[in-house]
Design an enzyme around this catalytic site. Structure first.
Site, PDB file in Angstrom:
ATOM      1  N   MET A 280     -46.121  -9.284  26.583  1.00 45.45           N
ATOM      2  CA  MET A 280     -46.013 -10.429  25.663  1.00 45.45           C
ATOM      3  C   MET A 280     -47.394 -11.024  25.413  1.00 45.45           C
ATOM      4  O   MET A 280     -48.184 -11.132  26.351  1.00 45.45           O
ATOM      5  CB  MET A 280     -45.122 -11.510  26.288  1.00 45.45           C
ATOM      6  CG  MET A 280     -43.752 -11.008  26.675  1.00 45.45           C
ATOM      7  SD  MET A 280     -42.782 -12.332  27.409  1.00 45.45           S
ATOM      8  CE  MET A 280     -41.327 -11.414  27.896  1.00 45.45           C
TER       9      MET A 280
ATOM     10  N   GLY B 278     -38.924 -13.052  24.967  1.00 40.52           N
ATOM     11  CA  GLY B 278     -39.913 -13.975  25.528  1.00 40.52           C
ATOM     12  C   GLY B 278     -39.658 -14.325  26.980  1.00 40.52           C
ATOM     13  O   GLY B 278     -40.596 -14.598  27.714  1.00 40.52           O
ATOM     14  N   PHE B 279     -38.402 -14.296  27.379  1.00 39.35           N
ATOM     15  CA  PHE B 279     -38.086 -14.744  28.739  1.00 39.35           C
ATOM     16  C   PHE B 279     -36.954 -13.910  29.343  1.00 39.35           C
ATOM     17  O   PHE B 279     -36.058 -13.474  28.620  1.00 39.35           O
ATOM     18  CB  PHE B 279     -37.665 -16.222  28.727  1.00 39.35           C
ATOM     19  CG  PHE B 279     -38.702 -17.113  28.100  1.00 39.35           C
ATOM     20  CD1 PHE B 279     -39.754 -17.613  28.862  1.00 39.35           C
ATOM     21  CD2 PHE B 279     -38.652 -17.405  26.745  1.00 39.35           C
ATOM     22  CE1 PHE B 279     -40.735 -18.410  28.277  1.00 39.35           C
ATOM     23  CE2 PHE B 279     -39.632 -18.198  26.149  1.00 39.35           C
ATOM     24  CZ  PHE B 279     -40.673 -18.697  26.911  1.00 39.35           C
TER      25      PHE B 279
ATOM     26  N   MET C 119     -44.081  -6.858  22.887  1.00 43.15           N
ATOM     27  CA  MET C 119     -43.739  -8.047  22.100  1.00 43.15           C
ATOM     28  C   MET C 119     -45.059  -8.676  21.674  1.00 43.15           C
ATOM     29  O   MET C 119     -45.452  -9.746  22.143  1.00 43.15           O
ATOM     30  CB  MET C 119     -42.884  -9.008  22.945  1.00 43.15           C
ATOM     31  CG  MET C 119     -41.449  -8.519  23.103  1.00 43.15           C
ATOM     32  SD  MET C 119     -40.611  -9.267  24.503  1.00 43.15           S
ATOM     33  CE  MET C 119     -41.075  -8.110  25.781  1.00 43.15           C
TER      34      MET C 119
ATOM     35  N   HIS D  22     -42.266  -2.120  26.368  1.00 42.05           N
ATOM     36  CA  HIS D  22     -41.727  -2.937  25.274  1.00 42.05           C
ATOM     37  C   HIS D  22     -42.802  -3.925  24.843  1.00 42.05           C
ATOM     38  O   HIS D  22     -43.073  -4.899  25.547  1.00 42.05           O
ATOM     39  CB  HIS D  22     -40.465  -3.651  25.795  1.00 42.05           C
ATOM     40  CG  HIS D  22     -39.830  -4.590  24.826  1.00 42.05           C
ATOM     41  ND1 HIS D  22     -38.860  -5.490  25.209  1.00 42.05           N
ATOM     42  CD2 HIS D  22     -40.007  -4.784  23.485  1.00 42.05           C
ATOM     43  CE1 HIS D  22     -38.472  -6.192  24.146  1.00 42.05           C
ATOM     44  NE2 HIS D  22     -39.160  -5.790  23.100  1.00 42.05           N
TER      45      HIS D  22
ATOM     46  N   GLY E 261     -33.692 -13.774  32.136  1.00 44.89           N
ATOM     47  CA  GLY E 261     -32.676 -14.702  32.622  1.00 44.89           C
ATOM     48  C   GLY E 261     -31.942 -15.498  31.570  1.00 44.89           C
ATOM     49  O   GLY E 261     -31.380 -16.551  31.868  1.00 44.89           O
TER      50      GLY E 261
ATOM     51  N   MET F 120     -32.388  -6.383  20.797  1.00 46.13           N
ATOM     52  CA  MET F 120     -32.575  -7.575  21.629  1.00 46.13           C
ATOM     53  C   MET F 120     -31.268  -8.360  21.637  1.00 46.13           C
ATOM     54  O   MET F 120     -30.767  -8.766  20.579  1.00 46.13           O
ATOM     55  CB  MET F 120     -33.700  -8.461  21.086  1.00 46.13           C
ATOM     56  CG  MET F 120     -35.097  -7.873  21.193  1.00 46.13           C
ATOM     57  SD  MET F 120     -35.562  -7.318  22.850  1.00 46.13           S
ATOM     58  CE  MET F 120     -35.324  -8.796  23.814  1.00 46.13           C
TER      59      MET F 120
ATOM     60  N   ASP G 289     -42.390  -5.219  30.053  1.00 44.60           N
ATOM     61  CA  ASP G 289     -42.415  -6.179  28.950  1.00 44.60           C
ATOM     62  C   ASP G 289     -43.799  -6.788  28.759  1.00 44.60           C
ATOM     63  O   ASP G 289     -44.261  -7.552  29.606  1.00 44.60           O
ATOM     64  CB  ASP G 289     -41.422  -7.308  29.237  1.00 44.60           C
ATOM     65  CG  ASP G 289     -39.979  -6.845  29.125  1.00 44.60           C
ATOM     66  OD1 ASP G 289     -39.611  -6.364  28.035  1.00 44.60           O
ATOM     67  OD2 ASP G 289     -39.239  -6.955  30.115  1.00 44.60           O
TER      68      ASP G 289
ATOM     69  N   HIS H 131     -38.778  -0.603  32.845  1.00 46.81           N
ATOM     70  CA  HIS H 131     -38.937  -1.325  31.580  1.00 46.81           C
ATOM     71  C   HIS H 131     -40.043  -2.361  31.745  1.00 46.81           C
ATOM     72  O   HIS H 131     -39.950  -3.254  32.603  1.00 46.81           O
ATOM     73  CB  HIS H 131     -37.610  -1.990  31.190  1.00 46.81           C
ATOM     74  CG  HIS H 131     -37.640  -2.666  29.855  1.00 46.81           C
ATOM     75  ND1 HIS H 131     -37.432  -1.998  28.664  1.00 46.81           N
ATOM     76  CD2 HIS H 131     -37.857  -3.965  29.516  1.00 46.81           C
ATOM     77  CE1 HIS H 131     -37.510  -2.849  27.655  1.00 46.81           C
ATOM     78  NE2 HIS H 131     -37.778  -4.055  28.147  1.00 46.81           N
TER      79      HIS H 131
ATOM     80  N   SER I 266     -36.075  -4.294  34.318  1.00 44.90           N
ATOM     81  CA  SER I 266     -37.252  -4.935  33.737  1.00 44.90           C
ATOM     82  C   SER I 266     -38.071  -5.608  34.827  1.00 44.90           C
ATOM     83  O   SER I 266     -37.594  -6.524  35.506  1.00 44.90           O
ATOM     84  CB  SER I 266     -36.833  -5.987  32.716  1.00 44.90           C
ATOM     85  OG  SER I 266     -37.941  -6.837  32.447  1.00 44.90           O
TER      86      SER I 266
ATOM     87  N   ASP J 128     -31.311  -5.048  25.525  1.00 44.12           N
ATOM     88  CA  ASP J 128     -32.314  -5.776  26.308  1.00 44.12           C
ATOM     89  C   ASP J 128     -32.048  -7.276  26.266  1.00 44.12           C
ATOM     90  O   ASP J 128     -32.226  -7.923  25.230  1.00 44.12           O
ATOM     91  CB  ASP J 128     -33.706  -5.469  25.743  1.00 44.12           C
ATOM     92  CG  ASP J 128     -34.816  -6.008  26.621  1.00 44.12           C
ATOM     93  OD1 ASP J 128     -34.521  -6.557  27.703  1.00 44.12           O
ATOM     94  OD2 ASP J 128     -35.987  -5.884  26.212  1.00 44.12           O
TER      95      ASP J 128
HETATM   96  C1  DX5 Z   1     -37.141 -10.420  27.203  1.00 43.53           C
HETATM   97  C2  DX5 Z   1     -37.493  -9.067  27.746  1.00 43.53           C
HETATM   98  C3  DX5 Z   1     -36.455  -8.491  28.621  1.00 43.53           C
HETATM   99  C4  DX5 Z   1     -36.174  -9.319  29.861  1.00 43.53           C
HETATM  100  C5  DX5 Z   1     -34.736  -9.087  30.251  1.00 43.53           C
HETATM  101  O1  DX5 Z   1     -38.014 -10.772  26.215  1.00 43.53           O
HETATM  102  O2  DX5 Z   1     -37.695  -8.151  26.700  1.00 43.53           O
HETATM  103  O3  DX5 Z   1     -36.737  -7.141  28.964  1.00 43.53           O
HETATM  104  O4  DX5 Z   1     -37.021  -9.021  30.930  1.00 43.53           O
HETATM  105  O5  DX5 Z   1     -34.440  -9.925  31.302  1.00 43.53           O
HETATM  106  P1  DX5 Z   1     -32.942 -10.278  31.720  1.00 43.53           P
HETATM  107  O6  DX5 Z   1     -32.269  -8.960  32.033  1.00 43.53           O
HETATM  108  O7  DX5 Z   1     -33.119 -11.149  32.902  1.00 43.53           O
HETATM  109  O8  DX5 Z   1     -32.307 -10.966  30.549  1.00 43.53           O
HETATM  110 ZN    ZN Z   2     -37.822  -5.936  27.190  1.00 41.09          ZN
END
Ligand code: DX5
Ligand code: ZN
Length: 215
Positions: free
Chosen positions: A36, A141-142, A67, A65, A144, A136, A34, A32, A7, A174
């Site tokens: 948002m 949203g974030f 969101m 992806h 880490g 999920m 993301d 990937h 990602s 994810d």
């Molecule tokens: C979260 C994203 C993920 C995120 C995963 O909302 O959809 O794709 O970047 O990050 P890690 O692998 O750090 O949890």
């Molecule tokens: Zn994602």
């Protein structure tokens, strides 16, 4: 072998080219991406112009992806920007069947993402129209965040639904995927691992991707 989809949310936004080149050299299968909107999720990431540039920097599959609310308004624009797979959230789509038909007719693979609280059985009557289910394993949203263990139960349930219907739908996980938990995620039946922090915060991202691929 699992499909590895790093990602880019955890990439260095000041030097995306370098991170794209690293992924191109690596065993990563998909990028990937993301998106948002600050409305469906409490964060804003990047959008169409950034994806257009990433598209030019790789020939690998761009797994987008979304969101965002009202994804149908932007499906065509994401196709033009270079998306190969377009994933929308079940929770953001009142007319999910119509949205998936739109994505398919634009020539992209269809993805549906489920938030941690959404049971997999809500897909019982639409699974045949989905190429990829993104479970999920954190609240979206974030990057880490910590992997939610109950996701393993959902993977097993979804795998059974897919097998009962003789489908080939991919199961993508994810959020919070690490070198420590990847094996149990794959054993439960997942075939695509998204990894943000695990790859980009690693001292050797290429080696980390290879280790995930070898699980
Ligand atoms: C979260 C994203 C993920 C995120 C995963 O909302 O959809 O794709 O970047 O990050 P890690 O692998 O750090 O949890
Ligand atoms: Zn994602």
């Amino acid at each position: 072998m699992p499909i590895i989809a790093p990602s880019l949310l955890s990439a260095n936004f000041l030097n995306l080219q370098k991170d794209c080149e690293m992924l191109n050299e690596s065993q990563a299968d998909w990028f990937h991406l993301d998106v948002m909107d600050g409305s469906f999720v409490p964060n804003i990431s990047f959008g169409l112009p950034v994806i257009e540039h990433i598209r030019k920097a790789t020939t690998k599959i761009c797994d987008v992806h979304l969101m965002i609310v009202e994804p149908e308004k932007y499906a065509e624009a994401f196709k033009k920007a270079g998306a190969d797979i377009l994933t929308v959230h079940y929770e953001a789509c009142t007319h999910l069947h119509r949205n998936l038909q739109q994505i398919k007719s634009l020539g992209m693979r269809t993805g549906v993402a489920l938030n941690p609280h959404t049971p997999v059985h809500v897909l019982a009557d639409i699974l045949q129209d989905i190429d990829l289910v993104c479970l999920m394993s954190v609240n979206p949203g974030f990057g880490g965040q910590q992997f939610i263990p109950h996701t393993l139960v959902k993977i097993r349930q979804l795998k059974q639904m897919i097998q009962e219907r003789n489908l080939h739908t991919h199961i993508e996980i994810d959020g919070g995927v690490t070198l420590q938990n990847a094996k149990s995620i794959l054993d439960a039946g997942a075939d695509v691992l998204v990894a943000g922090n695990t790859v980009f915060r690693s001292e050797d991202p290429i080696g980390t991707i290879a280790a995930l691929k070898a699980m």
